[in-house]
Design an enzyme around this catalytic site. Structure first.
Site, PDB file in Angstrom:
ATOM      1  N   GLU A 111       0.814  -1.213   0.000  1.00 38.39           N
ATOM      2  CA  GLU A 111       0.000   0.000   0.000  1.00 38.39           C
ATOM      3  C   GLU A 111       0.851   1.269   0.000  1.00 38.39           C
ATOM      4  O   GLU A 111       0.492   2.268  -0.613  1.00 38.39           O
ATOM      5  CB  GLU A 111      -0.940  -0.007   1.199  1.00 38.39           C
ATOM      6  CG  GLU A 111      -2.109  -0.977   1.073  1.00 38.39           C
ATOM      7  CD  GLU A 111      -1.726  -2.425   1.310  1.00 38.39           C
ATOM      8  OE1 GLU A 111      -2.520  -3.318   0.955  1.00 38.39           O
ATOM      9  OE2 GLU A 111      -0.624  -2.666   1.854  1.00 38.39           O
ATOM     10  N   HIS A 181     -11.266  -6.217   8.448  1.00 40.74           N
ATOM     11  CA  HIS A 181     -11.978  -5.905   7.208  1.00 40.74           C
ATOM     12  C   HIS A 181     -13.283  -5.153   7.477  1.00 40.74           C
ATOM     13  O   HIS A 181     -14.249  -5.304   6.728  1.00 40.74           O
ATOM     14  CB  HIS A 181     -12.282  -7.182   6.416  1.00 40.74           C
ATOM     15  CG  HIS A 181     -11.064  -7.902   5.940  1.00 40.74           C
ATOM     16  ND1 HIS A 181     -10.372  -8.777   6.730  1.00 40.74           N
ATOM     17  CD2 HIS A 181     -10.413  -7.868   4.750  1.00 40.74           C
ATOM     18  CE1 HIS A 181      -9.345  -9.260   6.052  1.00 40.74           C
ATOM     19  NE2 HIS A 181      -9.344  -8.726   4.848  1.00 40.74           N
TER      20      HIS A 181
END
Length: 377
Positions: A111, A181
């Site tokens: 990322e 998540h």
């Protein structure tokens, strides 16, 4: 750098999508679809001046927005983990086939690299649309976003900027995501001058706001509530249209209580509006903030001056959540009009639980109790 770029574009540094991975993703779709169908959702209608429309759910409207951006801007590129085949939630499906692997391509599972690559492309004049596979995994990129993207224009005295950078990320609860998540990180980035943070509540909003982010001359973080991807369809304009950033919208008009939310929570509070009217005879005004930063305080202040009461709800934890900023501003600007202390209904100050998710969520019952508390104060 050239070698790295070539590897990124070829996809050789990205995770392969095996049959096992595909089956896993398909099983997630089934759970998301089942949970979304249980969500109380009121489809909206696009204004007639937006032109021709067609039925889309939220993930399709996101895809349509990026399709428009790629078609209209030859410098626009889309990149991220697995985006070439469509991504985990299929938001980029078909775009690589249509525009080629040089414009829609996979990246390594990094990322920080995705954010840095996007900053570099935007500085060089491209329109960069980066996908972080889940908002929970945007934190490795935090340094690049906060110390590079947000400050590039300021530190160069406006000689350089990375304004044409948009970072998309699915966020929020989904019913089975647990602690890695399910997070809603908007408040982290709302603390940073130089970037815009946007969260849509439905398909029409998603396309119009995403296109506005892509065209904006400031780096934007666009958070997509994943539970809404397949929640419902709306008649979404097929062409190029934008909705204004930093402009809240009064979704439901009322006179007794102001309620402020964004993303999925707007759909929850719609139902609370109906419950309050039916069970308590209380008229609630619901405001969708849409842009978290810079946020539209004027619309909220005007409403609270009318109703005298405010409830703010979001999925992120209570302490330091963006509801605190809204509450602080209203306390400062509307003090003499308030009939009750501001109520915040949020997630708890714990990691996001798995089996206890129903207790953690600021659902309609917790929000309804807050409305009763405001009225009875």
């Amino acid at each position: 750098m050239a070698v790295c770029g070539a590897l990124v574009r070829s996809g050789r540094l990205s995770r392969p999508i095996s049959g096992r991975n595909s089956a896993f993703i398909d099983s997630r779709f089934a759970v998301v679809k089942r949970l979304a169908s249980a969500l109380s959702y009121v489809p909206e209608t696009a204004p007639s001046d937006f032109g021709e429309t067609t039925k889309m759910n939220l993930f399709q409207s996101i895809n349509s927005a990026m399709d428009v951006a790629l078609a209209n801007d030859p410098t626009a590129v889309i990149f991220g983990e697995d985006v070439a085949f469509g991504g985990v939630f299929r938001c980029t499906i078909g775009l690589a086939d249509k525009y080629g692997k040089d414009r829609v391509f996979n990246t390594p599972l990094c990322e920080q690299g995705i954010a840095g690559f996007g900053i570099g492309m935007a500085v060089m004049g491209a329109t960069a649309i980066a996908e972080i596979q889940f908002a929970d995994y945007i934190f490795p990129a935090f340094d690049q976003i906060v110390n590079e993207a947000a400050k590039y224009r300021y530190r160069s005295g406006n000689l350089f900027d990375c304004g044409r950078l948009t970072m998309r990320a699915p966020c929020g609860a989904v019913g089975h995501g647990a602690l890695y998540h399910s997070q809603s990180p908007e408040a982290f980035f709302a603390h940073v001058p130089g970037i815009k943070v946007v969260i849509p509540r439905g398909p029409i909003q998603a396309k119009g706001l995403l296109l506005a982010c892509i065209k904006d001359d400031n780096p934007c973080i666009f958070l997509e509530p994943k539970i809404l991807y397949r929640a419902a369809v709306e008649h979404v304009p097929v062409g190029d249209f934008s909705l204004p950033l930093s402009s809240a919208e009064v979704v439901v008009e009322g006179k007794d209580v102001t309620m402020v939310a964004w993303g999925t929570q707007v759909q929850v509070l719609r139902e609370v509006c109906n419950m309050a009217q039916e069970k308590l005879g209380v008229s609630c005004e619901l405001i969708d903030l849409r842009t978290i930063m810079p946020w539209d305080s004027e619309t909220v202040i005007k409403s609270v001056n009318k109703t005298g009461r405010l409830l703010v709800a979001h999925e992120a934890p209570l302490t330091g959540g963006f509801a605190a900023e809204v509450a602080s501003t209203v306390q400062s600007e509307c003090f003499l009009h308030l009939e009750a202390p501001v109520e915040r209904v949020c997630g708890y100050d714990t990691p996001f639980p798995h089996i206890f998710e129903p207790f953690y969520m600021p659902d309609k019952w917790r929000c309804f109790e807050a409305v009763k508390k405001l009225i009875n104060y």
